[in-house]
Scaffold this motif. Sequence first.
Motif, PDB file in Angstrom:
ATOM      1  N   UNK A 162      10.746   2.320  11.492  1.00 15.41           N
ATOM      2  CA  UNK A 162      11.603   2.396  10.306  1.00 15.41           C
ATOM      3  C   UNK A 162      10.942   3.020   9.087  1.00 15.41           C
ATOM      4  N   UNK A 203       4.985   6.711  -1.378  1.00 19.13           N
ATOM      5  CA  UNK A 203       6.374   6.363  -1.693  1.00 19.13           C
ATOM      6  C   UNK A 203       6.919   5.300  -0.736  1.00 19.13           C
ATOM      7  N   UNK A 251      14.322 -10.848   0.479  1.00 18.33           N
ATOM      8  CA  UNK A 251      13.844 -11.341  -0.822  1.00 18.33           C
ATOM      9  C   UNK A 251      13.318 -12.775  -0.741  1.00 18.33           C
ATOM     10  N   UNK A 256       3.510  -1.630   4.951  1.00 15.92           N
ATOM     11  CA  UNK A 256       4.685  -1.806   4.087  1.00 15.92           C
ATOM     12  C   UNK A 256       5.184  -3.254   4.120  1.00 15.92           C
ATOM     13  N   UNK A 290       5.376   2.090  -2.056  1.00 18.85           N
ATOM     14  CA  UNK A 290       5.812   1.636  -3.389  1.00 18.85           C
ATOM     15  C   UNK A 290       7.259   1.132  -3.353  1.00 18.85           C
ATOM     16  N   UNK A 291       8.019   1.677  -2.413  1.00 14.78           N
ATOM     17  CA  UNK A 291       9.397   1.218  -2.268  1.00 14.78           C
ATOM     18  C   UNK A 291       9.446  -0.253  -1.858  1.00 14.78           C
ATOM     19  N   UNK A 292       8.426  -0.688  -1.160  1.00 11.67           N
ATOM     20  CA  UNK A 292       8.405  -2.072  -0.671  1.00 11.67           C
ATOM     21  C   UNK A 292       7.806  -3.049  -1.674  1.00 11.67           C
ATOM     22  N   UNK A 293       7.335  -2.528  -2.812  1.00 12.08           N
ATOM     23  CA  UNK A 293       6.800  -3.445  -3.826  1.00 12.08           C
ATOM     24  C   UNK A 293       7.949  -4.045  -4.627  1.00 12.08           C
ATOM     25  N   UNK A 294       7.700  -5.222  -5.165  1.00 12.48           N
ATOM     26  CA  UNK A 294       8.770  -5.910  -5.902  1.00 12.48           C
ATOM     27  C   UNK A 294       9.068  -5.243  -7.242  1.00 12.48           C
ATOM     28  N   UNK A 295       8.005  -4.750  -7.910  1.00 11.11           N
ATOM     29  CA  UNK A 295       8.216  -4.234  -9.268  1.00 11.11           C
ATOM     30  C   UNK A 295       7.932  -2.742  -9.396  1.00 11.11           C
ATOM     31  N   UNK A 296       7.796  -2.064  -8.281  1.00  9.86           N
ATOM     32  CA  UNK A 296       7.573  -0.619  -8.349  1.00  9.86           C
ATOM     33  C   UNK A 296       6.157  -0.244  -8.715  1.00  9.86           C
ATOM     34  N   UNK A 342      10.140   6.006   6.378  1.00 11.82           N
ATOM     35  CA  UNK A 342      10.964   7.067   5.804  1.00 11.82           C
ATOM     36  C   UNK A 342      10.160   8.373   5.869  1.00 11.82           C
ATOM     37  N   UNK A 343      10.503   9.212   6.845  1.00  7.97           N
ATOM     38  CA  UNK A 343       9.703  10.398   7.118  1.00  7.97           C
ATOM     39  C   UNK A 343       9.647  11.403   5.977  1.00  7.97           C
ATOM     40  N   UNK A 344      10.713  11.476   5.191  1.00  7.30           N
ATOM     41  CA  UNK A 344      10.748  12.439   4.091  1.00  7.30           C
ATOM     42  C   UNK A 344       9.990  11.959   2.860  1.00  7.30           C
ATOM     43  N   UNK A 345       9.571  10.710   2.861  1.00  2.00           N
ATOM     44  CA  UNK A 345       8.826  10.151   1.733  1.00  2.00           C
ATOM     45  C   UNK A 345       7.335  10.176   2.076  1.00  2.00           C
TER      46      UNK A 345
END
Lengths: 330, 234
Positions: B88, B97, B77, B146, B100-106, B90-93
């Motif tokens: 690293x 996704x 942060x 990412x 977007x997981x790495x964005x601060x506000x989604x 996420x293979x299932x995403x």
Amino acid sequence: MENLSNILGRMGGVYLLPAGLALGAFVLIGAPASWATLTIAGLSMGMMVFLMASGLSLIFGLMDVLNFGHSAFISFGAFVAATVLSLLGGWVGADSVFLNSMALVFALLAAVSFGLAAGWFFESVIIRPVYHDHLRQILITMGALIVSEQIILALWGGTPITVLRPHFLEGAIILGNVSVEIYRLFAFGLGLVAFIGLYLVLNRSRIGLLVRAGVENREMVEALGFRIDRLFIGVFMVGSALAAVGGAMWAGYETLITPALGGEMMIVVFIVVIIGGLGSIKGTLLGAIMVGLTANYVGFLAPKLALASNMILMTIILLWRPNGLRPAVK
Amino acid sequence: MTLLSLNNMKTDIGQYAVLHGVTLDIPEGGVFVLLGRNGAGKTTTLRSIMGLWNPTPGSVTFRGADITGLHTADIARKGIAYVPENMGIFGGLTVEENLILATDKGRFDQPRLKRIYALFPALEQFWTKQAWSLSGGQKQMLAVARAIIEPRALILIDEPTKGLAPSIVAAMAEAFREISQSATILLVEQNFHFAKSIGRDMAVIDDGLVAHAGPMADFAADTELQERLLSLSA
């Protein structure tokens, strides 16, 4: 062979298994009415087991925690709900769907509340000191299970307790020659609602995205700036609450419960989680339905094999797919 | 101006002492390359900065603030991104996704997303595909994307060219040059030719210590030093 596999994959892959199982049972049973009754009973049992197992699968997948104490939440859920239903006995037996429903809602809410609180306590006090150490996890959660069973014994005694069913869930619906217990339909519906809810949360929310990512790679989720330890508590609490609801529903299904209920169900729950694949909600549902259907069909066709049926199912599936039917991607 | 300072950083993994006292200043801007033989402690240095292993004793200072002992999430942060050796992802995403997981506000900052599409066009093409289905190069692109989906001051990247085809390595070099215009990259790399093509400064880690540090141009010109520290022959 590869072409056949591709064709099956396009048609639904492993999701066809319950249909295949049902079709095979239809041929073997011969009598459509018996088959339909057994199928509905199997689906209903599967959904109740799904409620109990889904939390364990997430906890196992996300937190890498072998929680043998999970069955304590099932037992406590059953006993707490049974106690509330007993206290609200007037509402349970009243000739009013509203009062019956309120009794059921209060019983389930009590089970959920207990599951959430006990889950928080369990994660904070018992699990947290043994993260990353499977041997200690097994020892301490087994110990916690034994203590929990003794607490149940101390609070409710060792005599089997009769569980009251809300009046509106008694009886059966007759469809042609098929008799369908209303309670089983309700259990199926509740399990379905829980599955849809979990599915939506996991696939349509940021929290769900984090949980799915955390199941795959916890370290990377932290490196992206998220405190996964806080997520752990939430998942553990929800998993425990689901187990408690499953226990409550199972209590109504059995109508007679003992402190050993959780321990007995735990074997089935572990089988479901292993068959379905760790950390996968869809896999857990698939595993639970397979287990429910198999138990009912085999119980009818070969009663002597009934107890071993789920073990046999697990062995066959693991020989075919060692990681389970639908494991989360790791 | 110094962005990151490692002061006498010692890290043990289990019973093994891996870093014996790494002291290094990473200046702001450009690509700083950590070189060294296998097992020298390069990855451990990155993981210790990220808080994935805690250096004891020693300290890590980022933008003048001591970040030693902070939780990995809190370090992230503060503006440090990490691309591990295994990427690293996420293979299932899906690709979307993962990002977007790495964005601060989604939600995405559209100009930034367009810049990422320009750097790594394959990501736009496979936007809705699950990440496990990507090729090795595409996965590496996703891992780097990412790390830059939000503005980060420092990006730690561990061996990004390992196992990649030459054309992908060239594209990656181009991307790193552009990324280093707005962020500092601390890069662990075994491929010296790749490293010298993009590195401004460098250090060699050997047996858990900094054996040499300085401008990359000087090191690239000194074949004797390369031979001694990296066993590279001219």
